[in-house]
Each structure stands twice: as C-alpha cells, then as structure tokens.
Design an enzyme around this catalytic site. Structure first.
Site, short mmCIF file in Angstrom:
data_model
loop_
_atom_site.label_atom_id
_atom_site.label_comp_id
_atom_site.label_asym_id
_atom_site.label_seq_id
_atom_site.Cartn_x
_atom_site.Cartn_y
_atom_site.Cartn_z
N SER A 1 0.84 -1.20 0.00
CA SER A 1 0.00 0.00 0.00
C SER A 1 0.87 1.25 0.00
O SER A 1 1.99 1.25 0.54
CB SER A 1 -0.85 -0.02 1.26
OG SER A 1 -1.43 1.25 1.49
N TYR B 1 -1.73 -1.49 11.07
CA TYR B 1 -2.06 -2.00 9.73
C TYR B 1 -0.99 -1.57 8.73
O TYR B 1 -0.42 -2.38 7.99
CB TYR B 1 -3.44 -1.52 9.27
CG TYR B 1 -3.58 -1.52 7.78
CD1 TYR B 1 -3.77 -2.70 7.08
CD2 TYR B 1 -3.46 -0.33 7.04
CE1 TYR B 1 -3.84 -2.71 5.70
CE2 TYR B 1 -3.53 -0.33 5.66
CZ TYR B 1 -3.72 -1.52 4.99
OH TYR B 1 -3.77 -1.52 3.62
N LYS C 1 2.31 -3.67 6.36
CA LYS C 1 2.67 -3.61 4.93
C LYS C 1 4.17 -3.34 4.78
O LYS C 1 4.84 -3.95 3.93
CB LYS C 1 1.85 -2.54 4.21
CG LYS C 1 0.37 -2.82 4.16
CD LYS C 1 0.06 -4.10 3.37
CE LYS C 1 -1.41 -4.46 3.35
NZ LYS C 1 -1.69 -5.79 2.78
N ASN D 1 -5.50 4.45 -4.05
CA ASN D 1 -6.87 4.23 -3.55
C ASN D 1 -7.76 3.57 -4.60
O ASN D 1 -8.23 4.25 -5.52
CB ASN D 1 -7.48 5.57 -3.12
CG ASN D 1 -6.85 6.10 -1.85
OD1 ASN D 1 -5.64 6.28 -1.78
ND2 ASN D 1 -7.66 6.35 -0.84
#
Ligand code: UD1
Length: 338
Positions: free
Chosen positions: A124, A149, A153, A179
């Site tokens: 991400s 979170y 990544k 996104n």
C-alpha cells in the site's frame, strides 16, 4: 498458469480473478469470508460463465495452505488476504501482526515446500506515510507507518526483500496500491464494506442510495488546492490488471528477485473534487457536510507510476468518471438485491 489468489473473494481479489481468467489463467481462490461473502463467487460465476475453484479457509494456517497446495499444481500466488481496517488495527495490533505477517510467512514457507517461487503481494502507498513531496516514486523513502495495519505492509515488504537477499529461490513483487475505487462494469462484483464504510467511495455511494444520511468530508482546512485531502483514485479493474502485468514480468525472472511498484493513476484529486465528479457523472446531488479532520489521515499523496508503466508495460485505461459511474451502478445493484 494456475494462480492461487488468497483473498480472492475480496474487493481487489475478485476483480483480479476476472482479469486472470480473461487472460487464460486458472485462478484458484482461498478466502475465509472475514471481509467478503459467498455472493461474490456467484457474481464471478455470472461474469466468467463458469465456477472458480474455491477453498474456504484462513491463510494463517500452514496445514490449510499445505492441503490446497497438495491438491493443485500451483504456478504462482497473489496474496491479497489480510485485515485492512486502520482503526481496528490501532485497537487490536496483535490481530494485525498475527494475521498479516503470520499468513505471509506461512505462505512463503509452504510455497517453498511445493517449489512455487512467484508471488505478487498487496502492499500500500501507506508505506510512504506523509510524504515530503508528491508524487511519490519507489525511490521516495518509506516513513514509519501511522497504524499497525500500515506497519504490517512495511514489515511484509522487508520480509520479501530479506528472503530474496538471503538467496532463497523466490521471485517476489510488492504492488503499492493507491486508492482503489469503482466496480466491474457488469455490476456483478464490487466493494462490500463491512458495516459502516470507512473508505470514501462506498460512503458516498451508500449516501446517494439512502443507506447513510450524510457524508462528512473530513476537513477542508488542509494545505491543498481546496483544503481537502488529495488522493490517487485508481479504478479497481486497472489495479487488477497490474497483477497480471506483474506476473508476466515475474515470468521472465528466475533465481532470487524482488521489486516494488507503485500502482496508481499518477494524478491527485481532492476529496471534494471526487464528490463533485460523482455528482456530475451520475447526475445527482449528494448530501454532504464538512466536518473535522480524521486523525491519522495523510494530507496529500499520489504516485509516480512511470516505473510500472515502463517495466511492467502497464497503464491505467479507465478514468475517474468511469470509476464513479461503475461504483454507483454497483451500489444500485446492491439496493435491488435487498
Ligand atoms: C485508507 C487507509 C490506508 C488503506 C486504505 C485501504 C488511513 C489513514 N489510510 O486510505 O492505509 O490502505 O484505506 O482502503 O485510514 N474521507 C472523508 N469522509 C469519509 C471517508 C473518507 O472525507 O467518510 C476522506 C479521508 O479523509 C481521505 C479520503 O477521503 O482524505 C480517502 O479516505 P479512505 O477511502 O478512507 O482512504 P485512505 O485514508 O486514503
């Protein structure tokens, strides 16, 4: 190729399954329905005209993974399965480290046992934190994540890099998603948020559909063109296609290989611009207000995607307008179902 798609019933996973199938590959899905549902498999069936092989289970179990690898001759893996709720990760970090990191380690180990070398991993743009400059390229330094979170990544990327550095025979790519929005043009699959959506576009479409009363735009006093946050919104089908391009690229690699790629449009739109574009292309008025900032939000980020354009020979094909039309068509289809 037989490609194992973990989290294949999820938002990005399901769209990737369609693209894999369309390109002549055989996707095999693993999903535990923790953030998806069986209806996605029906949607896939409708689009593809045939059933996709499916295993229900959690990737954080070596035994389960082994059973799937033993039953199928797998050529490569796309690993989407992960928990992704930023707020929940702050409250329950152990769940996130256990699930997201545990499943990756187990998956790599089981791949090794079965001599499967190729993996595309869902990373991400969150790994860039609040960047000093935009657009961010893969050379832009990563910053400490602002949530557990996000940290999973970054750690996952480190794991992939270290495994390859150790000379183990794997070829890995991490795709750093910006996104993802929109839905398949058939409106048979799309985003299925769990409860109240925390992401922008599902909140918008649910508000337009009357499921939510009003959208709150989180802050209009940022140092941006109209005061709202800037994001790189990419159509989920374009994002899905990047996985195929990544696989094609990995097919030309052997020995130990790791690289990471930004996957976005290369353009930044503000939250307000997105809302206004949604209203315009779908010819409706959205009930929204400006509210306070949401803590932890990045002010402004969009990607330099020239590396993926060049090396993966991949480019986005769909516009923001198409994405917002498709997202609305999907929401309307969901309303019909109820
Ligand atoms: C978020 C996560 C990111 C994760 C991604 C998964 C944070 C800080 N980041 O990205 O790590 O990979 O989801 O999909 O949570 N907005 C509103 N009103 C709303 C919802 C959102 O104004 O009701 C705004 C947000 O303030 C933000 C933009 O819309 O500026 C996009 O928000 P969202 O869809 O949640 O994505 P990110 O925060 O960019």
């Amino acid at each position: 190729m037989n490609i194992l798609v973990t989290g294949g019933a999820g938002f990005i996973g399901s769209h990737t399954v369609v693209e894999l199938h369309n390109a002549g590959h055989t996707p095999i899905i693993i999903d535990d329905f923790s953030n998806s549902e069986a209806s996605v498999l029906k949607g896939l069936h409708k689009i593809l005209g045939e059933e996709v092989k499916f295993y229900e289970g959690n990737c954080n179990s070596e035994e389960f993974l082994r059973s799937v690898f033993a039953e199928n001759s797998i050529d490569g893996v796309i690993h989407f399965a992960a928990a992704k709720a930023v707020g929940e990760s702050v409250e329950n970090p152990l769940k996130y480290y256990d699930l997201n990191i545990g499943s990756l380690i187990k998956l790599i180990q089981v791949m090794g046992e079965f001599k499967v070398e190729k993996l595309v991993f869902s990373s991400s743009c969150t790994v860039y934190g609040e960047p000093d400059e935009v657009p961010v390229s893969e050379l832009t330094p990563r910053k400490p994540a602002n949530s557990p979170y996000g940290n999973t990544k970054s750690i996952a990327e480190d794991i992939l890099r270290d495994v390859v550095k150790a000379g183990m025979n794997y070829q890995f790519i991490a795709l750093r998603y910006f996104n993802p929005i929109g839905a398949h043009e058939s409106a048979e699959i799309g985003e299925l948020p769990n409860g109240v959506p925390s992401n922008l576009v599902p909140y918008i479409t649910q508000t337009a559909a009357g499921v939510r009363e009003q959208l709150t735009i989180f802050g209009d006093d940022y140092d941006t063109k109209d005061g709202t946050n800037i994001r790189d919104f990419i159509h989920v089908v374009d994002l899905a296609k990047a996985h195929l391009a990544a696989f094609d690229y990995l097919n030309g690699k052997s020995d130990s290989f790791y690289d990471e790629f930004n996957v976005g449009t290369g353009e930044g739109y503000s939250v307000l611009e997105l809302v206004q574009t949604f209203e315009k292309v779908n010819d409706l008025k959205l009930n929204y207000k400006i509210g306070p900032r949401r803590s932890g939000d990045t002010v402004k980020i969009y990607g330099d995607v020239s590396k993926a354009n060049k090396l993966l020979n991949w480019k986005t094909q769909k516009s923001l307008e198409e994405a917002l039309k498709d997202a609305w068509r999907w929401e309307q289809k969901l309303a019909e179902r109820k």
